[in-house]
Motif scaffolding. Structure first.
Motif, mmCIF file in Angstrom:
data_model
loop_
_atom_site.group_PDB
_atom_site.id
_atom_site.type_symbol
_atom_site.label_atom_id
_atom_site.label_comp_id
_atom_site.label_asym_id
_atom_site.label_seq_id
_atom_site.Cartn_x
_atom_site.Cartn_y
_atom_site.Cartn_z
ATOM 1 N N LYS A 613 0.814 -1.214 0.000
ATOM 2 C CA LYS A 613 0.000 0.000 0.000
ATOM 3 C C LYS A 613 0.852 1.270 0.000
ATOM 4 O O LYS A 613 0.481 2.272 -0.613
ATOM 5 C CB LYS A 613 -0.914 -0.013 1.226
ATOM 6 N N HIS A 614 2.003 1.220 0.666
ATOM 7 C CA HIS A 614 2.750 2.458 0.918
ATOM 8 C C HIS A 614 4.083 2.555 0.194
ATOM 9 O O HIS A 614 4.749 3.590 0.316
ATOM 10 C CB HIS A 614 3.017 2.598 2.426
ATOM 11 N N TRP A 615 4.515 1.526 -0.541
ATOM 12 C CA TRP A 615 5.893 1.551 -1.026
ATOM 13 C C TRP A 615 6.174 2.728 -1.952
ATOM 14 O O TRP A 615 7.274 3.296 -1.935
ATOM 15 C CB TRP A 615 6.268 0.235 -1.708
ATOM 16 N N ARG A 616 5.176 3.117 -2.734
ATOM 17 C CA ARG A 616 5.402 4.256 -3.632
ATOM 18 C C ARG A 616 5.607 5.545 -2.847
ATOM 19 O O ARG A 616 6.315 6.450 -3.289
ATOM 20 C CB ARG A 616 4.226 4.413 -4.598
ATOM 21 N N ARG A 617 4.973 5.609 -1.666
ATOM 22 C CA ARG A 617 5.111 6.806 -0.840
ATOM 23 C C ARG A 617 6.492 6.902 -0.205
ATOM 24 O O ARG A 617 6.851 7.948 0.330
ATOM 25 C CB ARG A 617 4.044 6.813 0.251
ATOM 26 N N MET A 618 7.258 5.804 -0.245
ATOM 27 C CA MET A 618 8.619 5.836 0.296
ATOM 28 C C MET A 618 9.611 6.414 -0.704
ATOM 29 O O MET A 618 10.753 6.695 -0.355
ATOM 30 C CB MET A 618 9.064 4.415 0.671
ATOM 31 N N LEU A 619 9.187 6.582 -1.948
ATOM 32 C CA LEU A 619 10.072 7.134 -2.968
ATOM 33 C C LEU A 619 10.223 8.637 -2.752
ATOM 34 O O LEU A 619 9.339 9.296 -2.180
ATOM 35 C CB LEU A 619 9.497 6.858 -4.352
ATOM 36 N N PRO A 620 11.342 9.213 -3.205
ATOM 37 C CA PRO A 620 11.556 10.658 -2.999
ATOM 38 C C PRO A 620 10.430 11.523 -3.540
ATOM 39 O O PRO A 620 10.121 12.575 -2.988
ATOM 40 C CB PRO A 620 12.871 10.917 -3.744
ATOM 41 N N ASN A 621 9.804 11.089 -4.625
ATOM 42 C CA ASN A 621 8.689 11.860 -5.196
ATOM 43 C C ASN A 621 7.354 11.176 -4.901
ATOM 44 O O ASN A 621 6.440 11.184 -5.714
ATOM 45 C CB ASN A 621 8.881 12.015 -6.712
ATOM 46 N N GLY A 622 7.270 10.579 -3.718
ATOM 47 C CA GLY A 622 6.085 9.792 -3.373
ATOM 48 C C GLY A 622 4.863 10.601 -2.996
ATOM 49 O O GLY A 622 3.813 10.029 -2.683
ATOM 50 N N GLY A 623 4.969 11.924 -2.996
ATOM 51 C CA GLY A 623 3.793 12.756 -2.714
ATOM 52 C C GLY A 623 3.435 12.826 -1.239
ATOM 53 O O GLY A 623 2.288 13.116 -0.900
ATOM 54 N N THR A 624 4.391 12.548 -0.346
ATOM 55 C CA THR A 624 4.128 12.658 1.093
ATOM 56 C C THR A 624 5.088 13.680 1.693
ATOM 57 O O THR A 624 5.962 14.224 1.009
ATOM 58 C CB THR A 624 4.330 11.310 1.796
ATOM 59 N N ARG A 625 4.919 13.904 2.993
ATOM 60 C CA ARG A 625 5.811 14.829 3.690
ATOM 61 C C ARG A 625 6.918 14.104 4.447
ATOM 62 O O ARG A 625 7.555 14.685 5.322
ATOM 63 C CB ARG A 625 4.991 15.688 4.663
ATOM 64 N N ASN A 627 10.461 12.843 5.296
ATOM 65 C CA ASN A 627 11.813 13.275 4.936
ATOM 66 C C ASN A 627 12.663 12.051 4.610
ATOM 67 O O ASN A 627 12.223 10.899 4.751
ATOM 68 C CB ASN A 627 12.443 14.121 6.048
ATOM 69 N N ALA A 628 13.896 12.282 4.190
ATOM 70 C CA ALA A 628 14.763 11.182 3.750
ATOM 71 C C ALA A 628 15.025 10.194 4.883
ATOM 72 O O ALA A 628 15.044 8.977 4.668
ATOM 73 C CB ALA A 628 16.082 11.747 3.222
ATOM 74 N N ALA A 629 15.237 10.705 6.092
ATOM 75 C CA ALA A 629 15.521 9.811 7.224
ATOM 76 C C ALA A 629 14.327 8.917 7.528
ATOM 77 O O ALA A 629 14.482 7.735 7.826
ATOM 78 C CB ALA A 629 15.892 10.635 8.451
ATOM 79 N N GLN A 630 13.130 9.474 7.451
ATOM 80 C CA GLN A 630 11.933 8.664 7.712
ATOM 81 C C GLN A 630 11.751 7.602 6.643
ATOM 82 O O GLN A 630 11.451 6.433 6.954
ATOM 83 C CB GLN A 630 10.703 9.581 7.769
ATOM 84 N N ARG A 631 11.913 7.986 5.386
ATOM 85 C CA ARG A 631 11.777 6.994 4.310
ATOM 86 C C ARG A 631 12.787 5.876 4.495
ATOM 87 O O ARG A 631 12.471 4.693 4.304
ATOM 88 C CB ARG A 631 11.960 7.661 2.950
ATOM 89 N N ARG A 632 13.994 6.242 4.871
ATOM 90 C CA ARG A 632 15.042 5.238 5.067
ATOM 91 C C ARG A 632 14.693 4.304 6.218
ATOM 92 O O ARG A 632 14.823 3.081 6.097
ATOM 93 C CB ARG A 632 16.363 5.948 5.348
ATOM 94 N N GLU A 633 14.256 4.853 7.336
ATOM 95 C CA GLU A 633 13.951 4.019 8.504
ATOM 96 C C GLU A 633 12.808 3.054 8.220
ATOM 97 O O GLU A 633 12.882 1.876 8.569
ATOM 98 C CB GLU A 633 13.595 4.907 9.700
ATOM 99 N N PHE A 634 11.753 3.558 7.585
ATOM 100 C CA PHE A 634 10.630 2.665 7.280
ATOM 101 C C PHE A 634 11.038 1.583 6.290
ATOM 102 O O PHE A 634 10.707 0.406 6.459
ATOM 103 C CB PHE A 634 9.450 3.472 6.739
ATOM 104 N N SER A 635 11.779 1.967 5.245
ATOM 105 C CA SER A 635 12.159 0.998 4.211
ATOM 106 C C SER A 635 13.106 -0.054 4.761
ATOM 107 O O SER A 635 12.888 -1.268 4.584
ATOM 108 C CB SER A 635 12.811 1.726 3.028
#
Length: 841
Positions: A613-625, A627-635
């Motif tokens: 459901k959320h993997w696209r939102r982890m991309l840099p242009n995923g359309g969410t707020r 930040n890079a650290a959050q995307r990295r931690e979740f991924s």
């Protein structure tokens, strides 16, 4: 030199013939280094070798391959005789090659064939056999014109510094046994790569020293010899790990070492340079970490450089070895499976360095004793329940009633529970507790727990600003809201999460192990993720701003981990999350190991749903707020948990499936560059687990060991959940049994698949070790890897067995401790209990 003129990509074992052009080119390649060539067959184009050898002034010893195919045998002999008649440079015909050693011909049968060939030619006739066969069969010596002895000390496990002396001694033994008989060492060589065999270790430098030393000694003593072989043979992967590497020239027809002058060992400078560059590249992100300490940076950079060195070594192996056929498939598949493990290893090194040598967490919410704040926003506490024991739920409601917060309501939502015995007592009890407590019965609601919580939102008081969610089995501290709700005075805060804890760990050893395993997640992982505002929201002891929930779309039923899904959506909308590791609530542990596994399966399966459901939102242009650290931690968090567990289980099962091929068919085990990462990752896991538990979790070494067993025991469960996520689109929400009325009922063994796989891995490791007659290092490493891979499966089996054993209770251990202490002179038996302290009633 033994001469097999086939191109690098050819495979004569599949019937591929060589060509005149290939033979001519290969004769030209060896002509500067040899006086003669030896072939092993006279079909498939090899019958023309003598002709082309003569063009370059080389002698030829022609082979006629003899096996069980009589039609081919006749053609081989006919072609060999024809080549001897037409080419004056033919110095001998070798009828059969190790036919007696392979038991394809008896000595009598082979002698009969040799005599028939001798009757048709004036060229000397012999057969090729290992030196011991010649010593054992003097009748064979009488039948041949000369002895063609194979002396290959590698297969006898001889150390490289003894090879030449041993070979000359064997030659002298043959001379002593058969004085006056011409003796040719028809095969001598040493592989430049492959696995060791006892003390025999292949290597480029070893091959160069042995071949040059032997040639000098043999020439000085007037010994006739033939080196095996002219070229490396990539197709010979069936001859063990060394079959491809006996050539004096490589498969590209380049000399592998100088035949005179200094022997220069390979410097591997290119590999070292690649390793260094990769290490630097992987280390650069380390210095983007905030509040970095020197020791922390050094450890993380060391881990990055180690991975860089491994990648460079794998690349070097790929470029300098003949990875063909099934080996290529195995090699590539192993790399694909190892990459997630290596990523997880780096993540664990980072976490270990940060916690052990980094700075103290600064975002951790720590409540200080104060009086009630001036503003006390209304909190609506939601307690979803499905077939929960009423007495257990009453304890939860009693604890909520004692909350030190003046402005709250409590909604009890009973869903899909038709039996009045579950909900009527709760409805009556809510009336007793007063107007703050609202009872909602939903006999038939879709969407599982999320569906019930959505309905609860419609019954929530309009002025409620904060929504609190607790499970039906939780007893909460009176200061839960008092200490945590004030954090919402920061208008950017959307979530405040407290850890789960449990009040029934003293039920058994198994429950103690489960409880300590949970504690590791909440005291280690969650604290570190909180530093990057990337906590995992779980559906109890959680406070959420109502406005943030509405903006994120409220509770969703597209996953069975609705709590994590909603929490992630809130963070993606730009709201902050805060975490405290102070315990404010104590629930009940799963009733049994089967329930523990069912709960972990639900979490892992739900995690895979969330990824989809959320993997696209982890991309840099995923359309969410984010930040890079959050995307990295979740991924990386997903890869670390779901990826490492599922890949680890898959690697274990594939390794087990490979064992019969190793034991039954003698197929080579994986290269050490593929097994060492498994061993290293396990070492990092152990170090990570012990160090972080000692630093962050208030526990004892014995409880820590139990936690390790519990954590390993669900590896296969998590892997199965990942697998199920690809098979089934939407599995039903499975309630975890807690406080069940049937907790003491007999159950089937809950870890049968794990016991079978774990037992198979351990027995395979033992079998490989016991049958490793030649002390091959790679086999021992593979056996050790199998034994390590068996641990998670055996841990599940041990816990499954312990659950039904009397040893699961604390009483037997207490009694043994008392007796042991009583045996110590001058010391009274200790009276204190080892039961965990009951933190809350």
């Amino acid at each position: 030199m033994s001469f097999a003129p086939y191109g690098r990509d050819a495979n004569p074992d599949k019937g591929q013939a060589t060509t005149d052009a290939q033979i001519r080119a290969d004769i030209d390649a060896v002509a500067p280094y040899t006086r003669a060539v030896r072939t092993y067959a006279s079909t498939g184009g090899l019958e023309n070798v003598a002709h082309f050898a003569a063009e370059d002034g080389l002698k030829a010893m022609i082979g006629a391959w003899i096996d069980t195919d009589e039609t081919r045998n006749k053609l081989e002999i006919a072609n060999a005789l024809d080549a001897a008649r037409k080419n004056s440079n033919v110095t001998g015909i070798v009828v059969g090659n190790e036919s007696i050693l392979r038991a394809e011909r008896t000595p009598e049968q082979l002698i009969d064939i040799i005599r028939k060939v001798k009757s048709q030619t004036n060229v000397p006739v012999t057969t090729g056999e290992t030196w011991d066969v010649w010593l054992d069969h003097p009748e064979l010596v009488s039948a041949v014109d000369f002895i063609a002895a194979h002396i290959l000390p590698y297969w006898e496990g001889v150390p490289d510094d003894q090879v030449v002396d041993r070979s000359i001694n064997i030659y002298e033994r043959l001379r002593a046994a058969y004085p006056g008989k011409r003796i040719v060492i028809a095969e001598f060589g040493w592989p430049s790569a492959g696995y060791n065999r006892d003390a025999a270790i292949p290597g480029e430098l070893e091959q160069a020293k042995i071949i040059r030393s032997f040639a000098a000694r043999a020439d000085a003593l007037g010994i006739e010899y033939n080196l095996i072989e002219a070229f490396d043979a990539p197709w010979k992967s069936f001859e063990g790990s060394v079959g491809q590497y006996w050539g004096i020239l490589d498969a590209n027809r380049e000399l592998k070492f100088p035949l005179a002058g200094p022997i220069v060992p390979a410097t591997y400078s290119a590999t070292a340079a690649i390793a260094l560059l990769l290490g630097i590249a992987f280390s650069i992100p380390v210095f983007r970490f905030a509040r970095l300490t020197l020791t922390q940076a050094v450890i993380m950079a060391a881990g990055a450089n180690l991975v860089g060195a491994w990648i460079a070594t794998v690349t070097d192996h790929w470029l300098t070895h003949y990875v063909v056929g099934g080996n290529k498939v195995t090699f590539i598949a192993s790399l694909v499976l190892l990459v997630p493990l290596v990523v997880v290893m780096l993540y664990r090194v980072e976490e270990l360095a940060t916690i052990a040598f980094g700075r103290t967490p600064r975002r951790l919410l720590r409540a200080t004793p104060t009086s009630l704040p001036a503003r006390t926003p209304k909190v609506s506490i939601h307690i979803p329940a499905y077939k929960e024991p009423p007495e257990m739920l009453k304890q939860t409601l009693d604890s909520v009633a004692r909350l030190n917060w003046p402005n709250f309501e409590c909604l009890v939502i009973i869903n899909n529970t038709p039996d009045p015995a579950f909900w009527e007592p709760i409805e009556a009890y809510c009336r007793e507790l007063g107007d703050r407590f609202k009872f909602i019965n939903l006999p038939k609601v879709a969407g599982f727990k999320a569906g019930a919580l959505r309905v609860a939102m419609t019954h929530t008081a309009p002025d409620a600003e904060v929504i609190g969610v607790i499970d039906a089995d939780y007893v909460v501290d009176a200061n839960w809201l008092h200490d945590l709700v004030p954090a919402f005075e920061d208008p950017t805060v959307g979530i405040v999460q407290a850890p789960q804890d449990h009040r029934d760990a003293n039920r058994s050893l198994m429950h103690e192990a489960m409880n300590t395993e949970y504690a590791g997640f909440f005291d280690i992982g969650m604290v570190q993720r909180n530093e990057h505002d990337a906590i995992v929201v779980h559906g109890t002891m959680c406070l959420m701003r109502r406005a943030a929930m509405v903006e994120a779309g409220d509770w969703s039923s597209d996953t069975i981990c609705e709590d994590t899904d909603l929490g992630l959506s809130i963070v993606e909308s730009g709201w902050k999350s805060l975490y405290t590791n102070t315990r404010y609530g104590w629930g009940l542990l799963p009733d049994d190991f089967a329930s523990f596994k069912k709960q972990r399966h639900r979490w892992a399966y739900g995690g895979m749903q969330i990824i989809r459901k959320h993997w696209r939102r982890m991309l840099p242009n995923g359309g969410t707020r984010l930040n890079a650290a959050q995307r990295r931690e979740f991924s990386i968090g997903w890869v670390s948990w779901l990826g490492s567990e599922s890949v680890g289980a898959l690697v274990a099962i594939l390794s087990l499936a490979w064992v019969p091929f190793v034991l039954g068919f003698g197929i080579a085990v994986p290269q050490r560059i593929l097994t060492l990462p498994i061993l290293f990752c396990f070492g990092i896991y152990i170090l990570h687990f012990i160090a972080l538990y000692r630093l962050r979790v208030a526990t004892t070494p014995v409880r820590m060991l139990g936690a390790a067993f519990a954590a390993m025991a669900v590896q296969f469960t998590v892997a199965k959940a990942v697998y199920d996520s690809f098979r089934y689109k939407d599995l039903a929400f499975a309630r975890t049994a807690k406080g069940s009325w049937l907790a003491g009922a007999a159950r089937a063994f809950p870890a049968l698949p794990e016991a079978v796989i774990g037992g198979g891995l351990l027995l395979s490791a033992i079998a490989l070790r016991m049958t490793n007659w030649h002390a091959v290092v790679e086999i021992d490493l593979f056996a050790l890897a199998l034994a390590i891979q068996s641990l998670p499966f055996l841990a599940a089996a041990v816990i499954g067995w312990l659950e039904g054993s009397a040893l699961n209770a604390f009483a037997p251990w207490l009694a043994m401790r008392e007796r042991a202490l009583g045996l110590i002179p001058g010391r009274l038996a200790a009276s204190q209990t080892i039961l965990p302290e009951k933190i809350r009633p």
